[in-house]
Design a protein around this motif. Structure first.
Motif, PDB file in Angstrom:
ATOM      1  N   ARG A 270       0.873  -1.135  -0.295  1.00  0.00           N
ATOM      2  CA  ARG A 270       0.423   0.087   0.149  1.00  0.00           C
ATOM      3  C   ARG A 270       0.441   1.008  -0.026  1.00  0.00           C
ATOM      4  NH1 ARG A 270      -5.081   1.069   4.023  1.00  0.00           N
ATOM      5  NH2 ARG A 270      -5.579   3.592   3.286  1.00  0.00           N
ATOM      6  N   TYR A 271       2.041   1.022   1.361  1.00  0.00           N
ATOM      7  CA  TYR A 271       2.989   2.220   1.077  1.00  0.00           C
ATOM      8  C   TYR A 271       3.410   2.580  -0.577  1.00  0.00           C
ATOM      9  CZ  TYR A 271       7.124   5.066   1.760  1.00  0.00           C
ATOM     10  OH  TYR A 271       8.228   5.710   1.271  1.00  0.00           O
ATOM     11  N   VAL A 272       4.485   1.757  -1.369  1.00  0.00           N
ATOM     12  CA  VAL A 272       4.716   1.849  -2.791  1.00  0.00           C
ATOM     13  C   VAL A 272       2.831   2.351  -3.343  1.00  0.00           C
ATOM     14  CG1 VAL A 272       4.969   0.837  -5.066  1.00  0.00           C
ATOM     15  CG2 VAL A 272       6.243   0.302  -2.689  1.00  0.00           C
ATOM     16  N   LYS A 273       1.883   1.685  -3.460  1.00  0.00           N
ATOM     17  CA  LYS A 273       0.736   2.056  -4.382  1.00  0.00           C
ATOM     18  C   LYS A 273       0.233   3.367  -3.865  1.00  0.00           C
ATOM     19  CE  LYS A 273      -4.339   0.784  -4.916  1.00  0.00           C
ATOM     20  NZ  LYS A 273      -5.295   0.889  -4.854  1.00  0.00           N
ATOM     21  N   GLU A 274       0.262   4.062  -2.858  1.00  0.00           N
ATOM     22  CA  GLU A 274       0.126   4.823  -2.039  1.00  0.00           C
ATOM     23  C   GLU A 274       1.496   5.997  -3.025  1.00  0.00           C
ATOM     24  OE1 GLU A 274      -2.533   6.437  -0.730  1.00  0.00           O
ATOM     25  OE2 GLU A 274      -3.532   4.586  -0.551  1.00  0.00           O
ATOM     26  N   ILE A 275       1.844   5.906  -3.472  1.00  0.00           N
ATOM     27  CA  ILE A 275       3.102   7.217  -3.386  1.00  0.00           C
ATOM     28  C   ILE A 275       2.828   7.022  -4.966  1.00  0.00           C
ATOM     29  CG2 ILE A 275       5.474   7.015  -4.175  1.00  0.00           C
ATOM     30  CD1 ILE A 275       6.378   5.344  -1.085  1.00  0.00           C
ATOM     31  N   PHE A 276       2.564   6.171  -5.636  1.00  0.00           N
ATOM     32  CA  PHE A 276       3.159   5.870  -6.984  1.00  0.00           C
ATOM     33  C   PHE A 276       1.531   6.585  -8.114  1.00  0.00           C
ATOM     34  CE2 PHE A 276       6.064   2.945  -7.663  1.00  0.00           C
ATOM     35  CZ  PHE A 276       7.202   3.653  -8.285  1.00  0.00           C
ATOM     36  N   SER A 277       0.409   6.900  -6.939  1.00  0.00           N
ATOM     37  CA  SER A 277      -0.513   7.291  -6.948  1.00  0.00           C
ATOM     38  C   SER A 277      -0.702   8.552  -6.853  1.00  0.00           C
ATOM     39  CB  SER A 277      -1.860   6.336  -5.925  1.00  0.00           C
ATOM     40  OG  SER A 277      -3.148   7.196  -5.908  1.00  0.00           O
ATOM     41  N   LEU A 350       6.044  -9.191  -2.384  1.00  0.00           N
ATOM     42  CA  LEU A 350       7.106  -8.343  -3.028  1.00  0.00           C
ATOM     43  C   LEU A 350       6.837  -8.645  -3.985  1.00  0.00           C
ATOM     44  CD1 LEU A 350      10.020  -7.707  -3.883  1.00  0.00           C
ATOM     45  CD2 LEU A 350      10.650 -10.045  -3.936  1.00  0.00           C
ATOM     46  N   CYS A 351       5.725  -9.760  -5.130  1.00  0.00           N
ATOM     47  CA  CYS A 351       4.891  -9.765  -5.983  1.00  0.00           C
ATOM     48  C   CYS A 351       4.011  -8.684  -6.115  1.00  0.00           C
ATOM     49  CB  CYS A 351       4.267 -11.103  -6.137  1.00  0.00           C
ATOM     50  SG  CYS A 351       5.545 -12.884  -6.494  1.00  0.00           S
ATOM     51  N   LYS A 352       3.214  -8.671  -5.093  1.00  0.00           N
ATOM     52  CA  LYS A 352       2.668  -7.386  -5.310  1.00  0.00           C
ATOM     53  C   LYS A 352       3.398  -6.400  -5.793  1.00  0.00           C
ATOM     54  CE  LYS A 352      -1.165  -7.162  -2.861  1.00  0.00           C
ATOM     55  NZ  LYS A 352      -1.626  -7.627  -1.752  1.00  0.00           N
ATOM     56  N   ILE A 353       4.145  -5.966  -5.378  1.00  0.00           N
ATOM     57  CA  ILE A 353       4.889  -4.738  -5.276  1.00  0.00           C
ATOM     58  C   ILE A 353       5.422  -4.825  -6.773  1.00  0.00           C
ATOM     59  CG2 ILE A 353       7.195  -3.435  -4.518  1.00  0.00           C
ATOM     60  CD1 ILE A 353       6.446  -4.315  -1.917  1.00  0.00           C
ATOM     61  N   CYS A 354       5.449  -6.203  -7.056  1.00  0.00           N
ATOM     62  CA  CYS A 354       6.550  -5.794  -8.286  1.00  0.00           C
ATOM     63  C   CYS A 354       5.249  -5.337  -9.637  1.00  0.00           C
ATOM     64  CB  CYS A 354       6.784  -6.979  -8.755  1.00  0.00           C
ATOM     65  SG  CYS A 354       9.120  -7.297  -8.071  1.00  0.00           S
ATOM     66  N   ALA A 355       4.360  -5.956  -9.553  1.00  0.00           N
ATOM     67  CA  ALA A 355       3.404  -5.577 -10.354  1.00  0.00           C
ATOM     68  C   ALA A 355       2.684  -4.414 -10.075  1.00  0.00           C
ATOM     69  CB  ALA A 355       1.839  -6.423  -9.923  1.00  0.00           C
ATOM     70  N   LEU A 356       1.685  -3.633  -9.227  1.00  0.00           N
ATOM     71  CA  LEU A 356       2.281  -1.904  -8.990  1.00  0.00           C
ATOM     72  C   LEU A 356       3.263  -1.586  -9.502  1.00  0.00           C
ATOM     73  CD1 LEU A 356       1.190  -2.243  -5.422  1.00  0.00           C
ATOM     74  CD2 LEU A 356      -0.342  -1.918  -7.168  1.00  0.00           C
ATOM     75  N   LEU A 357       4.474  -1.845  -9.608  1.00  0.00           N
ATOM     76  CA  LEU A 357       6.179  -1.069 -10.043  1.00  0.00           C
ATOM     77  C   LEU A 357       5.693  -1.337 -11.737  1.00  0.00           C
ATOM     78  CD1 LEU A 357       9.156  -1.622  -8.377  1.00  0.00           C
ATOM     79  CD2 LEU A 357       7.004   0.917  -8.031  1.00  0.00           C
ATOM     80  N   GLU A 358       5.103  -2.384 -12.190  1.00  0.00           N
ATOM     81  CA  GLU A 358       5.137  -2.686 -14.079  1.00  0.00           C
ATOM     82  C   GLU A 358       3.816  -1.537 -13.719  1.00  0.00           C
ATOM     83  OE1 GLU A 358       4.877  -6.427 -16.677  1.00  0.00           O
ATOM     84  OE2 GLU A 358       4.908  -6.719 -14.726  1.00  0.00           O
ATOM     85  N   GLY A 362       4.272   1.252 -16.782  1.00  0.00           N
ATOM     86  CA  GLY A 362       3.653   1.634 -18.227  1.00  0.00           C
ATOM     87  C   GLY A 362       2.973   2.867 -17.882  1.00  0.00           C
ATOM     88  N   GLU A 363       2.092   3.354 -17.469  1.00  0.00           N
ATOM     89  CA  GLU A 363       1.454   4.373 -17.144  1.00  0.00           C
ATOM     90  C   GLU A 363       2.362   5.861 -17.294  1.00  0.00           C
ATOM     91  OE1 GLU A 363      -2.126   4.883 -16.807  1.00  0.00           O
ATOM     92  OE2 GLU A 363      -2.144   2.738 -16.799  1.00  0.00           O
ATOM     93  N   ILE A 364       2.887   6.528 -15.877  1.00  0.00           N
ATOM     94  CA  ILE A 364       4.283   6.896 -16.283  1.00  0.00           C
ATOM     95  C   ILE A 364       4.701   7.018 -17.659  1.00  0.00           C
ATOM     96  CG2 ILE A 364       6.024   7.929 -15.173  1.00  0.00           C
ATOM     97  CD1 ILE A 364       4.795   7.187 -12.517  1.00  0.00           C
ATOM     98  N   SER A 365       5.254   5.939 -18.350  1.00  0.00           N
ATOM     99  CA  SER A 365       5.740   6.040 -19.576  1.00  0.00           C
ATOM    100  C   SER A 365       5.324   6.473 -20.439  1.00  0.00           C
ATOM    101  CB  SER A 365       6.409   4.356 -20.110  1.00  0.00           C
ATOM    102  OG  SER A 365       7.288   4.670 -19.240  1.00  0.00           O
ATOM    103  N   ASP A 366       4.390   6.501 -20.633  1.00  0.00           N
ATOM    104  CA  ASP A 366       2.794   6.858 -21.347  1.00  0.00           C
ATOM    105  C   ASP A 366       3.306   8.349 -21.190  1.00  0.00           C
ATOM    106  OD1 ASP A 366       2.812   4.324 -22.341  1.00  0.00           O
ATOM    107  OD2 ASP A 366       0.658   4.129 -21.121  1.00  0.00           O
TER     108      ASP A 366
END
Length: 369
Positions: A270-277, A350-358, A362-366
């Motif tokens: 959630r920490y990673v999700k909140e940051i990237f959100s 870790l897998c959830k974090i990797c999925a969030l990062l992936e 893609g969203e930020i690269s666009d």
């Protein structure tokens, strides 16, 4: 003996003679008849004397009348001379009036031509004052007027007035350069104040100062100046976004709520999700801000020409966004490394974090590239 006694003439003479005798009291006697001739001659003499006396009076009257007629003739001659002189003067005045009327018509035509020329090729005092004053809607109207006059000067170059056309073009070009330089300094100053409030979004900064968007649209005809302004905006937003990122990490979401940093140890995913959100939402807002500010249609030349001449408007926003979010990269990387290198991190998390990062990669690269 041949005279008839009953002739009218004789009878009339006798009646007149009888009347004469009656008037003089003469009696019809032989002596009076003998003196008849003498009496008639005496009477004729008196009548002649009377006629002469009255004729002298008449002659004096006629002489006086003749003198008056002479004076009247002289006055008539003088009046006739004055009338003739007045007629001659009137002819001169009429000719002068016709000449002045013709000159007035020519002057009015020239005045109309001068007014039209002034309208087409000169600024009004109000426009000149607006161009030299602070940036305002009148400033942009005057600047547009200068551009129109500069374009009108090209018509003079196709006529016999090339010298005037070149002089006016030089004057308008000088006014344009001065105005654009002042506009560039104003935009840089205004962009420097965009980061005064850490809670202020880019969109609210632009809506608070609507002239800023109009200024950047005008500067698209000067790519070099626009580049300086874009760099100033990017630098200002760079500092603002860095402070807003740090503030978002530690600010509580509400009464009794937790900050994003609080999720690092309890819920890393959630920490990673909140940051990237937060980062994704901020990038979208900044992209809208940059697009509305620099990619809006302005002049015939594109704003990207001042940044990178081969870039499209979307590439221009991407370049600016890359500069804006450059300051967030280091604190973001540190936090991600802290999460990924923390001990006790489960594989599922870790897998959830990797999925969030992936996903967010893609969203930020666009958005940024």
């Amino acid at each position: 003996l041949c005279t008839r006694g009953d002739s009218p003439e004789l009878l009339a003479a006798l009646e007149a003679l009888g009347a004469t005798w009656e008037a003089t009291g003469t009696k019809n006697t032989p002596e009076s008849r003998v003196q008849l001739k003498s009496t008639a001659e005496t009477r004729a003499l008196r009548l002649s004397e009377r006629v002469v006396d009255e004729s002298e009076t008449l002659i004096e009257t006629l002489s006086a009348l003749d003198a008056q007629v002479g004076k009247l003739a002289k006055c008539c001659s003088e009046i006739e001379a004055e009338v003739e002189s007045a007629r001659s003067s009137a002819l001169v005045l009429r000719a002068e009036r016709d000449r002045l009327s013709a000159e007035r018509s020519k002057t009015e035509e020239r005045l109309e031509i001068v007014e039209k020329f002034s309208t087409l090729y000169h600024l009004t005092p109000g426009e000149t004052a607006a161009l030299a004053g602070p940036v305002s809607p009148d400033f942009f109207d005057a600047l547009q007027r200068v551009q129109v006059i500069h374009a009108n000067c090209r018509m003079l170059l196709r006529t016999n007035h090339r010298k005037a056309g070149l002089a006016l073009m030089d004057k308008m070009a000088s006014l344009q350069e001065t105005a654009y330089e002042g506009l560039c300094r104003w935009v840089q100053s205004e962009c420097g104040s965009l980061g005064d409030g850490t809670d202020e979004t880019a969109g609210s900064s632009l809506s608070r100062n609507p002239l800023l968007k109009r200024a950047t649209a005008s500067l698209k005809s000067r790519p070099v100046l626009l580049k300086y302004c874009a760099e100033e905006v990017a630098g200002s937003r760079h500092s603002v976004l860095f402070r807003q990122f740090l503030d978002a990490m530690t600010r509580q979401s509400g009464p009794g709520g937790s900050s994003i940093e609080a999720y690092m140890s309890n819920d890393p995913a959630r920490y990673v999700k909140e940051i990237f959100s937060w980062l994704h939402g901020t990038i979208v807002a900044e992209q809208d801000f940059m697009s509305s500010l620099f990619d809006a249609p302005g002049s015939t030349e594109d704003a990207a020409g001042g940044l990178e001449r081969n870039n499209s408007p979307s590439d221009t926003s991407a370049l600016l966004l890359d500069r804006v979010f450059e300051g967030v990269c280091r604190p973001l990387r540190i936090r991600l490394e802290q999460v990924l290198l923390s001990s006790g991190l489960k594989v599922g998390v870790l897998c959830k974090i990797c999925a969030l990062l992936e996903h967010y990669s893609g969203e930020i690269s666009d958005l940024i590239g």
